[in-house]
Design a protein around this motif. Structure first.
Motif, mmCIF file in Angstrom:
data_model
loop_
_atom_site.group_PDB
_atom_site.id
_atom_site.type_symbol
_atom_site.label_atom_id
_atom_site.label_comp_id
_atom_site.label_asym_id
_atom_site.label_seq_id
_atom_site.Cartn_x
_atom_site.Cartn_y
_atom_site.Cartn_z
ATOM 1 N N SER A 19 0.826 -1.211 0.000
ATOM 2 C CA SER A 19 0.000 0.000 0.000
ATOM 3 C C SER A 19 0.857 1.256 0.000
ATOM 4 C CB SER A 19 -0.941 -0.002 1.208
ATOM 5 O OG SER A 19 -0.230 0.204 2.420
ATOM 6 N N VAL A 20 1.988 1.208 0.666
ATOM 7 C CA VAL A 20 2.870 2.376 0.717
ATOM 8 C C VAL A 20 3.646 2.525 -0.585
ATOM 9 C CG1 VAL A 20 4.824 3.423 1.911
ATOM 10 C CG2 VAL A 20 3.037 2.275 3.231
ATOM 11 N N PHE A 21 4.307 1.457 -1.009
ATOM 12 C CA PHE A 21 5.138 1.557 -2.203
ATOM 13 C C PHE A 21 4.317 1.834 -3.457
ATOM 14 C CE2 PHE A 21 8.180 -0.713 0.516
ATOM 15 C CZ PHE A 21 9.327 0.026 0.252
ATOM 16 N N ASP A 22 3.144 1.224 -3.588
ATOM 17 C CA ASP A 22 2.387 1.380 -4.828
ATOM 18 C C ASP A 22 1.576 2.659 -4.864
ATOM 19 O OD1 ASP A 22 2.311 0.204 -7.274
ATOM 20 O OD2 ASP A 22 0.717 -1.204 -6.834
ATOM 21 N N THR A 23 1.021 3.083 -3.741
ATOM 22 C CA THR A 23 0.227 4.308 -3.752
ATOM 23 C C THR A 23 1.093 5.508 -4.085
ATOM 24 O OG1 THR A 23 -1.320 3.393 -2.135
ATOM 25 C CG2 THR A 23 -1.293 5.787 -2.390
ATOM 26 N N TYR A 24 2.206 5.660 -3.377
ATOM 27 C CA TYR A 24 3.093 6.778 -3.686
ATOM 28 C C TYR A 24 3.714 6.612 -5.071
ATOM 29 C CZ TYR A 24 2.761 7.959 1.292
ATOM 30 O OH TYR A 24 2.301 8.298 2.532
ATOM 31 N N GLY A 25 4.102 5.389 -5.409
ATOM 32 C CA GLY A 25 4.754 5.154 -6.687
ATOM 33 C C GLY A 25 3.851 5.422 -7.875
ATOM 34 N N GLN A 26 2.587 4.968 -7.815
ATOM 35 C CA GLN A 26 1.671 5.180 -8.930
ATOM 36 C C GLN A 26 1.315 6.649 -9.101
ATOM 37 O OE1 GLN A 26 0.857 3.006 -11.130
ATOM 38 N NE2 GLN A 26 1.415 1.073 -10.153
ATOM 39 N N SER A 27 1.438 7.444 -8.055
ATOM 40 C CA SER A 27 1.122 8.870 -8.161
ATOM 41 C C SER A 27 2.122 9.614 -9.041
ATOM 42 C CB SER A 27 1.105 9.514 -6.773
ATOM 43 O OG SER A 27 2.430 9.701 -6.280
ATOM 44 N N LEU A 28 3.361 9.103 -9.118
ATOM 45 C CA LEU A 28 4.467 9.760 -9.808
ATOM 46 C C LEU A 28 4.760 11.140 -9.236
ATOM 47 C CD1 LEU A 28 3.777 8.741 -13.514
ATOM 48 C CD2 LEU A 28 5.463 7.774 -11.940
ATOM 49 N N ALA A 29 4.240 11.405 -8.026
ATOM 50 C CA ALA A 29 4.503 12.675 -7.360
ATOM 51 C C ALA A 29 5.444 12.501 -6.174
ATOM 52 C CB ALA A 29 3.188 13.291 -6.872
ATOM 53 N N VAL A 30 5.710 11.255 -5.807
ATOM 54 C CA VAL A 30 6.516 10.952 -4.631
ATOM 55 C C VAL A 30 7.422 9.775 -4.970
ATOM 56 C CG1 VAL A 30 6.483 10.293 -2.182
ATOM 57 C CG2 VAL A 30 4.635 11.695 -3.115
ATOM 58 N N GLY A 31 8.655 9.816 -4.502
ATOM 59 C CA GLY A 31 9.562 8.687 -4.653
ATOM 60 C C GLY A 31 9.685 7.926 -3.348
ATOM 61 N N THR A 32 9.865 6.620 -3.410
ATOM 62 C CA THR A 32 9.991 5.786 -2.212
ATOM 63 C C THR A 32 11.221 4.913 -2.322
ATOM 64 O OG1 THR A 32 8.492 4.176 -3.253
ATOM 65 C CG2 THR A 32 7.534 5.685 -1.643
ATOM 66 N N VAL A 33 11.767 4.557 -1.169
ATOM 67 C CA VAL A 33 12.892 3.632 -1.109
ATOM 68 C C VAL A 33 12.824 2.878 0.213
ATOM 69 C CG1 VAL A 33 14.445 5.378 -0.117
ATOM 70 C CG2 VAL A 33 15.399 3.397 -1.321
ATOM 71 N N ALA A 34 13.088 1.578 0.157
ATOM 72 C CA ALA A 34 13.061 0.755 1.365
ATOM 73 C C ALA A 34 14.320 1.012 2.186
ATOM 74 C CB ALA A 34 12.972 -0.720 0.994
ATOM 75 N N VAL A 35 14.142 1.256 3.477
ATOM 76 C CA VAL A 35 15.272 1.506 4.367
ATOM 77 C C VAL A 35 15.221 0.529 5.539
ATOM 78 C CG1 VAL A 35 15.498 3.935 3.735
ATOM 79 C CG2 VAL A 35 13.991 3.303 5.607
ATOM 80 N N GLY A 36 16.365 0.227 6.093
ATOM 81 C CA GLY A 36 16.474 -0.691 7.220
ATOM 82 C C GLY A 36 17.908 -1.130 7.394
ATOM 83 N N ASP A 37 18.160 -1.929 8.438
ATOM 84 C CA ASP A 37 19.540 -2.334 8.720
ATOM 85 C C ASP A 37 19.838 -3.765 8.298
ATOM 86 O OD1 ASP A 37 18.023 -3.661 10.545
ATOM 87 O OD2 ASP A 37 19.065 -2.904 12.325
ATOM 88 N N GLY A 38 18.982 -4.360 7.463
ATOM 89 C CA GLY A 38 19.238 -5.711 6.983
ATOM 90 C C GLY A 38 17.963 -6.382 6.536
ATOM 91 N N PRO A 39 18.071 -7.594 5.970
ATOM 92 C CA PRO A 39 16.878 -8.319 5.504
ATOM 93 C C PRO A 39 15.878 -8.543 6.631
ATOM 94 C CG PRO A 39 18.883 -9.363 4.718
ATOM 95 C CD PRO A 39 19.313 -8.340 5.718
ATOM 96 N N VAL A 40 14.585 -8.518 6.284
ATOM 97 C CA VAL A 40 13.515 -8.766 7.252
ATOM 98 C C VAL A 40 12.552 -9.790 6.681
ATOM 99 C CG1 VAL A 40 13.690 -6.423 8.187
ATOM 100 C CG2 VAL A 40 12.016 -6.920 6.394
ATOM 101 N N GLN A 41 11.812 -10.439 7.574
ATOM 102 C CA GLN A 41 10.750 -11.363 7.170
ATOM 103 C C GLN A 41 9.394 -10.717 7.449
ATOM 104 O OE1 GLN A 41 13.745 -13.069 8.382
ATOM 105 N NE2 GLN A 41 13.885 -13.285 6.168
ATOM 106 N N SER A 42 8.520 -10.797 6.477
ATOM 107 C CA SER A 42 7.190 -10.220 6.619
ATOM 108 C C SER A 42 6.297 -11.138 7.442
ATOM 109 C CB SER A 42 6.578 -9.975 5.230
ATOM 110 O OG SER A 42 6.355 -11.212 4.571
ATOM 111 N N ARG A 43 5.047 -10.734 7.576
ATOM 112 C CA ARG A 43 4.095 -11.454 8.422
ATOM 113 C C ARG A 43 3.971 -12.920 8.031
ATOM 114 N NH1 ARG A 43 -1.209 -8.421 8.284
ATOM 115 N NH2 ARG A 43 -0.002 -7.030 9.646
ATOM 116 N N HIS A 44 3.995 -13.195 6.745
ATOM 117 C CA HIS A 44 3.819 -14.569 6.283
ATOM 118 C C HIS A 44 5.092 -15.159 5.693
ATOM 119 C CE1 HIS A 44 -0.355 -12.917 6.324
ATOM 120 N NE2 HIS A 44 -0.580 -14.064 6.933
#
Length: 450
Positions: A287-312
């Motif tokens: 929802s975050v990456f695609d909503t901002y990305g599809q707008s073409l008005a905002v750029g996004t980049v994933a930040v963190g200190d290493g690989p993570v595992q999602s909920r599933h």
């Protein structure tokens, strides 16, 4: 001719300055990855369950097309669910998020000893190009083994490019349907529905219509109760247990020019860091990456200190460790907290109840404008009739920039005409008289004898 030159000058200056911005805006939404190897989360397989896989290409896939079906299928608890690709390296999802596939095609074949029960095909950026051949070749082997295909959005074109939609009814994103109809005329392309079930292939319309198609696939393979429960779990407000909901066929309208202004003249568009944290929901991330990305008005980049595992259990790799060069931080997930150094302000869009995309669209309206949020919802194919969007009505700064540049270009052209005209007049004023007999020669010249 002068009028034509002035008009061209008025157009040329905005175009010259807008073109690099267009390239930059599209590049923000282009998939990229550093190619570093990372191990996926451990795989657990229950042979008593059907297996569903989401396939991603070497050059990636659209983030919502990939993650929303994955979470729905995993939420049911009734499937073995994996992401698969031709190789084991991270693959890029649109918006700036890198996914480590659970399995390669070969590893899945060894695990199952045959085909998967369901294969989800998201939209891929290189559809129809040779780089998708590993995917299309693999899809053909899966179909030959009896797999049910579910294409999401322009993933239908990936399936069509393999010849697997010939003679089938199918649908895709409204923006690309005309092009797909020309490229793949053997397919019976359908408009005005959120998904089409044509037996061995289910295809969905744009992006979030993939949620409806996935829930329908759950209904077919597991049952109606499982589909309804999955819809409740992700808080999808448009679940229709009676079949594919119709939708008004979207078309480009004058108000959609907002995306052109944002793309070409949003020179100061913000860049948002999206924090990756353990246990985040896959749809929350999308929802975050695609909503901002599809707008073409905002750029996004994933930040963190290493690989993570999602909920599933999906594995994601950040592209940045700190917030240097970013304008703000967004933390997806209902329980996430900011841990990235040097980031302020911080926003938590999912700490309120509701479907994950709602709060992000509201933030987009508030921080850019309502027209941009409405365009983005239209591209996502997400109905927002009951969603309150508050913020500036239109990107007036981005709209006035080309007008000001056009006026400047016209002034420069008119000034050039004035300057050249003055030079011509000056040259004419400084020229000697035309050649002929002078007055003195006429006085001294002898006259002819009479």
């Amino acid at each position: 001719m002068r009028v034509i030159v002035v008009v061209l000058a008025a157009v040329a200056l905005p175009a010259a300055l807008g073109a690099p911005a267009v390239i930059g805006a599209l590049a923000l939404n282009e998939p990229r990855t550093d190619g570093a190897s990372h191990a996926p989360a451990p795989i657990e397989h229950d042979p008593a369950k059907p297996t569903a896989v989401v396939v991603v290409g070497t050059n990636g896939a659209v983030v919502s097309d990939t993650l929303a079906p994955y979470e729905i299928l995993a939420t049911t608890g009734a499937f073995n669910v994996y992401t698969v690709a031709s190789g084991s390296r991270p693959v890029p999802l649109t918006g700036g998020l890198d996914l480590v596939p659970d399995l390669t095609f070969a590893e899945l074949g060894e695990l199952l000893g045959g085909s998967a029960d369901l294969v989800v095909v998201p939209a891929m950026p290189d559809v129809g190009k040779p780089t998708t051949e590993p995917v299309t070749d693999w899809l053909e082997t899966q179909v030959n083994g009896g797999t049910l295909l579910l294409s999401v959005c322009n993933g239908a074109a990936v399936v069509a490019s393999a010849g697997l939609l010939d003679g089938h009814r199918a649908t895709a994103h409204w923006l690309r349907l005309d092009g797909w109809q020309d490229a793949y005329p053997a397919v019976d392309w359908v408009r005005g529905t959120r998904y089409v079930d044509d037996g061995s292939v289910i295809s969905t319309a744009g992006i979030l219509s993939g949620i409806d198609g996935t829930l329908h696939a759950v209904d077919r393979l597991i049952g109606a109760d499982a589909a309804a429960e999955a819809a409740r779990a992700i808080e999808w407000p448009h679940f229709d247990p009676d079949g594919a909901a119709t939708l008004e066929q979207a078309r480009l309208e004058p108000s959609d020019a907002v995306v052109a202004f944002n793309t070409a003249f949003g020179w100061d568009r913000p860049r948002i860091g999206v924090q990756l944290a353990e246990g985040v929901g896959e749809i929350e991330l999308a929802s975050v990456f695609d909503t901002y990305g599809q707008s073409l008005a905002v750029g996004t980049v994933a930040v963190g200190d290493g690989p993570v595992q999602s909920r599933h259990g999906l594995t994601f790799v950040p592209r940045a460790e700190t917030g240097v060069g970013l304008d703000r931080l967004v933390v997806p997930g209902a329980t996430g907290r900011a841990v990235v150094p040097g980031m302020d302000p911080v926003q938590y869009p999912h700490r309120q109840a509701g479907f994950a995309y709602d709060a992000v669209l509201q933030d987009l309206a508030r921080t850019t404008d309502v027209a941009t949020a409405q365009w983005t919802a239209k591209v996502l194919e997400y109905p927002i009739d009951g969603l309150v969007l508050e913020g500036p009505t239109w990107p007036w700064t981005e709209t006035l920039r080309p007008l000001a540049l056009g006026i400047l270009g016209a002034i420069i052209a008119l000034g050039a005409f004035v300057f050249l005209g003055a030079r011509r007049r000056a040259r004419k004023a400084g020229q000697p008289p035309a050649a002929g007999p002078s007055a003195s020669s006429m006085l001294t010249k002898p006259t002819a004898a009479k």
